[in-house]
Design an enzyme around this catalytic site. Sequence first.
Site, PDB file in Angstrom:
ATOM      1  N   LYS A 192       0.649  -1.319  -0.205  1.00 31.83           N
ATOM      2  CA  LYS A 192      -0.469  -0.191  -0.193  1.00 31.83           C
ATOM      3  C   LYS A 192       0.682   1.549  -0.060  1.00 31.83           C
ATOM      4  O   LYS A 192       2.155   1.294   0.625  1.00 31.83           O
ATOM      5  CB  LYS A 192      -0.367  -0.176   1.547  1.00 31.83           C
ATOM      6  CG  LYS A 192      -1.699   1.376   1.106  1.00 31.83           C
ATOM      7  CD  LYS A 192      -2.938   0.851   2.334  1.00 31.83           C
ATOM      8  CE  LYS A 192      -3.856   2.040   2.340  1.00 31.83           C
ATOM      9  NZ  LYS A 192      -4.702   2.324   3.446  1.00 31.83           N
ATOM     10  N   LYS A 245      -2.241  -1.426  -3.730  1.00 25.60           N
ATOM     11  CA  LYS A 245      -3.124  -0.172  -3.604  1.00 25.60           C
ATOM     12  C   LYS A 245      -2.445   1.048  -4.203  1.00 25.60           C
ATOM     13  O   LYS A 245      -1.534   0.942  -2.913  1.00 25.60           O
ATOM     14  CB  LYS A 245      -3.986  -0.465  -2.462  1.00 25.60           C
ATOM     15  CG  LYS A 245      -4.279   0.650  -2.509  1.00 25.60           C
ATOM     16  CD  LYS A 245      -5.427   0.839  -1.138  1.00 25.60           C
ATOM     17  CE  LYS A 245      -6.326   1.685  -1.197  1.00 25.60           C
ATOM     18  NZ  LYS A 245      -6.891   2.061   0.254  1.00 25.60           N
TER      19      LYS A 245
HETATM   20 ZN   LIG Z   1      -6.253   3.805   8.116  1.00 25.42          ZN
END
Ligand SMILES: [Zn+2]
Length: 322
Positions: A192, A245
């Site tokens: 992420k 992501k």
């Molecule tokens: Zn968070």
Amino acid sequence: MFTRHRRLRTTQGIRDLVKETVLNPNDFIYPIFVVEGENIKREIEALPEVYHYSLDNLEGVIKDVVEAKIKGVLLFGVPDEKDGIASSAFDENGIVQKAIRKIRELAPDLFIITDVCMCQYTDHGHCGVIENGIINNDETLEYLQKIALSHAKAGADMVAPSDMMDGRVMAIREILDENGFENVSILAYSAKYASAFYGPFREAAGSSPQFGDRKTYQMDPGNIRQAMREIEDDIIEGADIIMVKPALSYLDVIRWARDKFDHPIVAYNVSGEYSMVKAAGKMGLIDEKQIALEILTSIKRAGADIIITYFALDACKWLKDM
Ligand SMILES: [Zn+2]
């Protein structure tokens, strides 16, 4: 002598027959935002055609999801109460816990995934517990365990830690197993990135950090080898599915992960990626439908097995008409 590649493109029939990447409803997870209150279906300004729903208004969207043959939803809660330790995130009567029970009632077979993090529930808006102005990784793990366990108790099928603390997958797996939830699976937000593409989501979830940024826990967009290390560790710690992501600017990360690991990969087609297409479509600069389907196809072609996308409902409609 040369090859006539165009022979395989002469008609729609042959083009469909040789198509390598085909989208279908099984590819998608639809994110849903739930809020406290009654009779609320409020469009999120930064995410056109995505809504905040109160529990009594979930029925319509859940029906749409089931009719579209989408198999999974990802739940985000927007609580009324925030504090330093995200108490409302692990309250058995918290907004997400209530939403899980409600959705289970409305659609018993729908696969319910919950976002596990603190940022929507903390007054400081960070994804962990703050001590002396910095995020305490190991103490945060205890809170993530409480949140994940409360979601499992409410009936979640899968929990998705999005905080990027080290060791959280192991900590969550442990607490779930200790409490008899060995069949509740973990979708780890493994790679992420600290991305500006999350902008619209922060309005949707009310989760902007009140000081600093998330760069001490989310990854630097310039790094890909580090992403592989993050993914590898999440797999070792017990992740069932791994995530990259955002998706669109990180197709290479998805591809590297696909080549290196055998676990299912989820890509999150995030809010900024969605809202850019929506805005440009509205301005008449692009064809929203064609662009959205091309983006989703490219994410799948890059190696994603599943795509979390705000386009899920529309995409299923468009695919049906094709
Ligand atoms: Zn968070």
